[in-house]
Scaffold this active site. Structure first.
Site, PDB file in Angstrom:
ATOM      1  N   ARG A  41      -2.689  -0.929 -36.531  1.00  0.00           N
ATOM      2  CA  ARG A  41      -2.194  -0.391 -35.257  1.00  0.00           C
ATOM      3  C   ARG A  41      -1.778  -1.507 -34.313  1.00  0.00           C
ATOM      4  O   ARG A  41      -0.905  -1.312 -33.469  1.00  0.00           O
ATOM      5  CB  ARG A  41      -3.265   0.509 -34.634  1.00  0.00           C
ATOM      6  CG  ARG A  41      -3.288   1.885 -35.284  1.00  0.00           C
ATOM      7  CD  ARG A  41      -4.277   2.804 -34.631  1.00  0.00           C
ATOM      8  NE  ARG A  41      -5.598   2.665 -35.216  1.00  0.00           N
ATOM      9  CZ  ARG A  41      -6.597   3.485 -34.981  1.00  0.00           C
ATOM     10  NH1 ARG A  41      -6.428   4.501 -34.162  1.00  0.00           N
ATOM     11  NH2 ARG A  41      -7.768   3.306 -35.561  1.00  0.00           N
ATOM     12  N   LEU A  78     -10.550   1.515 -43.417  1.00  0.00           N
ATOM     13  CA  LEU A  78     -10.534   2.010 -42.048  1.00  0.00           C
ATOM     14  C   LEU A  78     -11.913   2.548 -41.655  1.00  0.00           C
ATOM     15  O   LEU A  78     -12.783   2.724 -42.508  1.00  0.00           O
ATOM     16  CB  LEU A  78      -9.474   3.105 -41.917  1.00  0.00           C
ATOM     17  CG  LEU A  78      -8.028   2.665 -42.188  1.00  0.00           C
ATOM     18  CD1 LEU A  78      -7.107   3.884 -42.237  1.00  0.00           C
ATOM     19  CD2 LEU A  78      -7.550   1.663 -41.140  1.00  0.00           C
ATOM     20  N   HIS A  83     -11.207   7.624 -43.416  1.00  0.00           N
ATOM     21  CA  HIS A  83     -11.153   7.514 -44.877  1.00  0.00           C
ATOM     22  C   HIS A  83     -10.512   8.756 -45.487  1.00  0.00           C
ATOM     23  O   HIS A  83      -9.558   8.653 -46.253  1.00  0.00           O
ATOM     24  CB  HIS A  83     -12.563   7.322 -45.459  1.00  0.00           C
ATOM     25  CG  HIS A  83     -13.131   5.973 -45.206  1.00  0.00           C
ATOM     26  ND1 HIS A  83     -14.438   5.646 -45.501  1.00  0.00           N
ATOM     27  CD2 HIS A  83     -12.577   4.846 -44.692  1.00  0.00           C
ATOM     28  CE1 HIS A  83     -14.667   4.377 -45.176  1.00  0.00           C
ATOM     29  NE2 HIS A  83     -13.562   3.879 -44.673  1.00  0.00           N
ATOM     30  N   LYS A 101     -16.519   3.155 -48.859  1.00  0.00           N
ATOM     31  CA  LYS A 101     -17.388   4.320 -48.873  1.00  0.00           C
ATOM     32  C   LYS A 101     -17.808   4.672 -47.442  1.00  0.00           C
ATOM     33  O   LYS A 101     -17.742   3.831 -46.554  1.00  0.00           O
ATOM     34  CB  LYS A 101     -18.602   4.053 -49.768  1.00  0.00           C
ATOM     35  CG  LYS A 101     -19.297   2.693 -49.540  1.00  0.00           C
ATOM     36  CD  LYS A 101     -19.998   2.656 -48.235  1.00  0.00           C
ATOM     37  CE  LYS A 101     -20.353   1.330 -47.729  1.00  0.00           C
ATOM     38  NZ  LYS A 101     -20.748   1.376 -46.296  1.00  0.00           N
ATOM     39  N   ARG A 169     -18.911   1.969 -35.929  1.00  0.00           N
ATOM     40  CA  ARG A 169     -20.056   2.479 -36.682  1.00  0.00           C
ATOM     41  C   ARG A 169     -21.029   3.279 -35.828  1.00  0.00           C
ATOM     42  O   ARG A 169     -21.870   4.009 -36.346  1.00  0.00           O
ATOM     43  CB  ARG A 169     -20.773   1.321 -37.376  1.00  0.00           C
ATOM     44  CG  ARG A 169     -20.016   0.771 -38.573  1.00  0.00           C
ATOM     45  CD  ARG A 169     -20.611  -0.513 -39.089  1.00  0.00           C
ATOM     46  NE  ARG A 169     -20.309  -1.633 -38.210  1.00  0.00           N
ATOM     47  CZ  ARG A 169     -20.675  -2.892 -38.442  1.00  0.00           C
ATOM     48  NH1 ARG A 169     -21.397  -3.173 -39.523  1.00  0.00           N
ATOM     49  NH2 ARG A 169     -20.355  -3.858 -37.601  1.00  0.00           N
TER      50      ARG A 169
END
Length: 343
Positions: A41, A78, A83, A101, A169
């Protein structure tokens, strides 16, 4: 590696995530593969990433990357919530996909990805890289050999110091949380013992704690599992711990085997075995698990060599993650469709 006479993979990278250097760019260079394009981006960030890692071209958007005919493999590092949408988009574009994952935000989305992979007929791999390293393979060999006796318990603990407050996260809209980022390794490692434990484990209980200032996001989560053969397992994760720990232990009726860092074995390649005959330490090599993973992925794409993981496995893992969240009093992670227009 690409191997003598084997055409290198032509890889396109979504975003300029920090993990990409060690998880893909380094192994790709070592294996003789091409990093054809990157899109992010922030184009300036993509350009900096390309210069650092030897990527051939910078493209203006994720959609441009998926439309590029020279890109045959898409790597998706990403944030978790992106995902699923971009895995679906990449598969719809006819690309092979190597995704970080978990492959999706919840089990329903993982099932959509599975259907898309089947329709595309391309290779799809959820990046549980630890499974490809000799450390994990050796743990399974030792248990299968009977040296430890019958499986009684499996324990996995995956912890890290806290990421900054603004890190994706910790974002619920981006499907963040300790279980998504860390605990998935512990759950997956337990699931991979199914052939040696009478079948897949079921969830017995789970509990967790919420991150302050991030409603609905788990800072830590502990799960207890049970196998059909009678063994039990614990899968524990904490994303605001004092130190990094990524250990696992297999306990049998006649001994145990442990790996101090099964997730990142290039940092510690030991397998420690303790039985009535004594204790020994085996060292399995510090080559990156990501390198082993990319070798296996390339062998599948170029030569059709089977992989130990597929889209069915991704759905099973995501289903267990959703079950853990519900049992611990959290909602499964929300899905987002914004990824298809981002970048």
């Amino acid at each position: 590696m690409s191997g003598p006479g084997r055409e290198p993979l032509r890889i396109g990278i979504l975003g300029a995530a920090r993990i990409t250097g060690r998880a893909l760019a380094g192994p790709a260079r070592a294996g003789g593969h091409r990093l054809v394009a990157v899109a992010a981006r922030d184009r300036a960030r993509a350009a900096s990433f390309a210069a650092e890692h030897g990527v051939e071209r910078v493209l203006g958007s994720y959609a441009d990357l998926l439309a590029d005919p020279e890109v045959e493999v898409v790597y998706n590092p990403l944030p978790n919530g992106l995902h699923g949408p971009w895995n679906l988009a990449a598969l719809a574009a006819g690309k092979h996909v190597l995704t970080e994952k978990p492959s999706a935000s919840d089990a329903e989305e993982a099932a959509e990805v599975r259907r898309a992979a089947a329709k595309a007929g391309t290779v799809f791999l959820e990046g549980f890289h630890y499974l490809f390293h000799p450390v994990t393979r050796r743990l399974h060999e030792i248990l299968a050999s009977g040296e430890l006796g019958e499986l009684r318990r499996f324990e996995a603990l995956v912890t890290t110091p806290a990421p900054p407050d603004g890190d994706p996260r910790w974002s619920l809209p981006l499907a963040g949380g300790a279980l998504m980022d860390l605990g998935c390794y512990a759950l997956h490692a337990a699931r991979m013992l199914a052939p040696l434990a009478g079948g897949a484990p079921r969830l017995v209980s789970a509990r967790g704690g919420e991150r302050g200032g991030a409603p609905g996001v788990d800072e830590w989560l502990d799960a207890e599992l049970a196998f059909p053969g009678g063994a039990t397992a614990s899968a524990r994760c904490h994303m605001a711990y004092g130190e990094l720990e990524m250990s696992c232990r297999i306990i049998g009726s006649r001994g145990e085997a442990a790996a101090p860092n099964f997730v990142l074995p290039h940092r510690d390649d030991r397998v420690v075995v303790r039985t009535a005959d004594g204790e020994r330490t085996e060292r399995l090599g510090t080559r990156s698990s990501y390198a082993y993973q990319l070798d296996a992925f390339a062998a599948r794409v170029r030569d059709g060599v089977p992989l130990p993981l597929d889209a069915d496995d991704a759905v099973a893992t995501m289903t267990l993650i959703d079950d853990c969240y519900r049992a611990a009093g959290f909602a499964p992670r929300p899905r987002t469709d914004t990824g298809r227009t981002a970048g």
